[in-house]
Design an enzyme around this catalytic site. Structure first.
Site, PDB file in Angstrom:
ATOM      1  N   HIS A 192      86.041  43.137  35.189  1.00  0.00           N
ATOM      2  CA  HIS A 192      87.175  42.876  36.085  1.00  0.00           C
ATOM      3  C   HIS A 192      88.429  43.618  35.612  1.00  0.00           C
ATOM      4  O   HIS A 192      89.157  44.214  36.419  1.00  0.00           O
ATOM      5  CB  HIS A 192      87.469  41.371  36.129  1.00  0.00           C
ATOM      6  CG  HIS A 192      86.362  40.536  36.683  1.00  0.00           C
ATOM      7  ND1 HIS A 192      85.741  40.809  37.882  1.00  0.00           N
ATOM      8  CD2 HIS A 192      85.764  39.408  36.207  1.00  0.00           C
ATOM      9  CE1 HIS A 192      84.815  39.897  38.128  1.00  0.00           C
ATOM     10  NE2 HIS A 192      84.803  39.042  37.123  1.00  0.00           N
ATOM     11  N   HIS A 240      81.880  40.454  30.501  1.00  0.00           N
ATOM     12  CA  HIS A 240      82.041  40.100  31.921  1.00  0.00           C
ATOM     13  C   HIS A 240      83.479  40.348  32.388  1.00  0.00           C
ATOM     14  O   HIS A 240      83.704  41.028  33.403  1.00  0.00           O
ATOM     15  CB  HIS A 240      81.676  38.632  32.132  1.00  0.00           C
ATOM     16  CG  HIS A 240      81.851  38.165  33.539  1.00  0.00           C
ATOM     17  ND1 HIS A 240      80.830  38.194  34.458  1.00  0.00           N
ATOM     18  CD2 HIS A 240      82.933  37.667  34.193  1.00  0.00           C
ATOM     19  CE1 HIS A 240      81.271  37.739  35.621  1.00  0.00           C
ATOM     20  NE2 HIS A 240      82.549  37.402  35.481  1.00  0.00           N
ATOM     21  N   GLU A 241      84.435  39.798  31.641  1.00  0.00           N
ATOM     22  CA  GLU A 241      85.834  39.927  32.049  1.00  0.00           C
ATOM     23  C   GLU A 241      86.340  41.356  31.894  1.00  0.00           C
ATOM     24  O   GLU A 241      87.253  41.781  32.613  1.00  0.00           O
ATOM     25  CB  GLU A 241      86.708  38.961  31.250  1.00  0.00           C
ATOM     26  CG  GLU A 241      86.342  37.489  31.410  1.00  0.00           C
ATOM     27  CD  GLU A 241      86.366  37.028  32.861  1.00  0.00           C
ATOM     28  OE1 GLU A 241      87.082  37.644  33.679  1.00  0.00           O
ATOM     29  OE2 GLU A 241      85.648  36.053  33.188  1.00  0.00           O
TER      30      GLU A 241
END
Length: 476
Positions: A26, A22-23
Site C-alpha cells: 500500500h 503487506h502494508e
C-alpha cells in the site's frame, strides 16, 4: 518446549514480516500515485510510540492484530493528494497491492524453503486398512497395496498421498498401485472417488463375558473380534441404552480389549452382561483408507528415547524395543528456477486446500471431526510453536508462506474495513456511473466492520487461551 523461543518470538517475527510486507505494498503504490501517507502503523491503536519522517508518521501500537497504512482522504476526495481523488483504477491498485505483496511473499517463502537442503520422506505409502463400504472398498483397493502416483503425480510418502487426496476432494482420482499377490507384483491403475464428507465408520462386536461394575482398570474384556478397533478411538458398551458407558481402551490381541479408564464424560459406572453391544467409531478420511510407510530403516533408540516411550506404554504394549523402524528419507534441494515454479504451485495449492477444507467442513467433514478450528493471534502463536517442535525450524518458512497466502485471500474478501471491502466501494461507484457513496457513510461502514472484527478477535482469543489453559494443542 521453550515457549518464548519456540512460540512467542517466532510468531512475532513472522507477524512483523507479514504485516510490513503487506502494508509496504500500500505504502509504495500510494507514494507512486502521489497519495499522501499519513501513518504507517504496526498493530492497532492505542499507540505505544511513533516517530515522524517527512510527511509520514511510523507507529508501534498496542493491539498485535495486524497493521495499517493511513492514507489521506480514503473516502473524501476534497484534497487533490487524497486517495479518493485518484482515478478508480489507481485506487484499486493501491488498495489491492497489499494482498499482491502477500502472494509474492508466499511464493518467495515456499521457493526459499525448497532451495534449502531438507530431509524428504521417500518411504512410499502403503494401505493399512480399508473401511468397509468406502470409496476405496468399492474400488477394490486392498491392505498392503503401495500407492506410487495420484493422477500421474508421483507420491513418495504417506504425507504426499494425503496431500494429493485433499487437493482433489470431490473428484475421482486415479491411483497407480503396486500390488503383490502370490509372490509376484504388478502395477495397476485404480480410479477412486475422494468424497467431500463422510461420518465416522462404526465397528461393532459384543462382550463374551460380563464386566463387573466394581472392577478397576485395567480390565480385560473378551469379544468375538477386535477387527477395526484401534487405540486412537473410544469404545462404547451398551451403545444407545441407559447403561451406555465409554472407555479408553487398547487392543491386546484378536479377541481381547483392555479397558484403561471407565466412566468417560462423567457417565456412571455400569455392569455389562455378556452379549452387550460394543462399538468404536473410526475416522474414514476422503477415500476410506489408513496409510503408513511401506519401507522403514531400523534405528537403535537411545536410553532417553526408550524412557520417554516407556512412559507412554499401555497395558497392551510389550516392552519398549531397542530398535524401531523409521521412514526412509533423502536430503533434497531445488535449484532457483525449479524452486520458483514449484513454490508458485505450492502457493496456489494452499488456496485450493483451504477452499476444499472449508467446503468439506460445511458438508460435515471427513473423518468424523466436523466443525471448524478457528484461531486468532494467540492460537497462531501456539500453532507456530507446535510446527517448530513437530517439524523443525525449516518448516517455519512454509508455515509463514501458508499464513501469507491466507492473509492475501482474507484481505481481498469484500468485508468492511478490509482491503476487499474498500475495493467493493470503488466497484459500486463504477456501477453507479461514477456517483460515490457519501464519505461519512462509507467511513461508518468500515468503522462498524472494524468494531465487529475486533470483537470477533476478542472472542476467538478467549477460546484460544482457554484451549491452552486446558493443555490442548491444535495439531497434536
Amino acid at each position: 518446549m521453550n515457549v518464548i523461543s519456540h512460540s512467542i518470538l517466532p510468531f512475532f517475527a513472522m507477524l512483523v514480516v507479514l504485516i510490513v510486507v503487506h502494508e509496504l505494498g500500500h505504502f509504495v503504490t500510494a507514494k507512486i500515485a502521489g497519495v499522501k501517507v499519513l501513518q504507517f502503523g504496526l498493530g492497532y491503536p492505542p499507540r505505544l510510540f511513533g516517530i515522524k519522517f517527512g510527511e509520514t508518521e511510523y507507529t508501534i501500537n498496542a493491539l498485535p492484530l495486524g497493521g495499517f497504512v493511513q492514507l489521506l482522504g480514503e473516502e473524501d476526495p476534497s484534497d487533490p493528494r487524497s486517495l479518493a481523488a485518484k482515478p478508480r483504477w489507481v485506487r484499486v491498485i493501491v488498495l489491492g497491492s497489499g494482498a499482491v505483496m502477500n502472494v509474492i511473499l508466499a511464493i518467495f517463502l515456499f521457493s526459499l524453503a525448497l532451495m534449502i537442503p531438507r530431509d524428504v520422506d521417500i518411504s512410499r505409502a502403503q494401505i493399512g486398512d480399508v473401511i468397509p463400504g468406502s470409496p476405496a472398498a468399492e474400488a477394490d483397493l486392498k491392505p498392503g497395496d503401495q500407492i506410487f502416483a495420484v493422477n500421474g503425480t508421483e507420491v513418495e510418502s504417506a504425507g504426499e498421498l494425503g496431500y494429493q487426496i485433499r487437493l482433489n476432494l470431490g473428484k475421482t482420482i486415479e491411483f497407480k498401485v503396486r500390488r503383490t499377490e502370490s509372490g509376484s507384483a504388478e502395477f495397476i491403475d485404480i480410479p477412486v472417488h475422494a468424497r467431500w464428507s463422510a461420518g465416522p465408520y462404526t465397528y461393532r462386536t459384543q462382550l463374551d463375558a460380563p464386566v463387573d461394575a466394581n472392577a478397576q482398570p485395567p480390565i480385560a474384556v473378551h469379544v468375538p473380534s477386535t477387527e477395526g478397533f484401534d487405540n486412537s478411538s473410544v469404545l462404547v458398551i451398551d451403545d444407545g441404552t441407559p447403561a451406555e458407558e465409554r472407555f479408553e481402551y487398547c487392543v491386546d490381541d484378536a479377541t481381547t480389549l483392555i479397558l484403561m479408564e471407565r466412566g468417560l464424560e462423567d457417565l456412571p459406572q455400569s455392569a455389562h452382561a455378556a452379549g452387550a453391544p460394543v462399538i468404536t467409531k473410526v475416522s474414514q478420511g476422503p477415500t476410506g483408507i489408513t496409510i503408513g510407510p511401506a519401507y522403514t530403516n531400523p534405528v537403535r533408540l537411545t536410553e532417553e528415547e526408550r524412557k520417554q516411550l516407556e512412559e507412554q506404554l499401555t497395558p497392551c504394549d510389550d516392552e519398549v524395543p531397542a530398535i524401531v523402524g523409521v521412514p526412509i528419507s533423502d536430503t533434497r534441494r531445488s535449484g532457483p528456477a525449479t524452486a520458483v515454479v514449484d513454490g508458485s504451485k505450492r502457493a496456489w495449492e494452499s488456496v485450493v486446500l483451504a477452499r476444499n477444507e472449508i467446503i468439506s467442513r460445511i458438508r460435515g467433514g471427513v473423518g468424523g471431526s466436523g466443525g471448524f478450528q478457528v484461531t486468532g493471534p494467540v492460537g497462531i502463536a501456539q500453532l507456530t510453536g507446535e510446527v517448530v517442535e513437530e517439524a523443525g525450524w525449516k518448516s517455519l518458512m512454509e508455515f509463514a508462506g501458508l499464513i501469507s497466502m491466507n492473509l492475501a485471500i482474507l484481505n481481498i474478501l469484500p468485508l468492511p474495513m478490509l482491503d476487499g471491502g474498500r475495493v467493493t466501494f470503488v466497484l459500486i461507484e463504477y456501477v453507479r456511473g461514477g456517483r460515490r457513496i457519501a464519505p461519512e457513510r462509507e467511513a461508518m461502514v468500515h468503522f462498524v466492520g472494524m468494531v465487529l472484527m475486533l470483537a470477533l478477535a476478542a472472542v476467538i482469543t478467549f477460546f484460544d487461551i482457554s484451549r491452552i489453559w486446558q493443555g490442548e494443542g491444535i495439531i497434536r
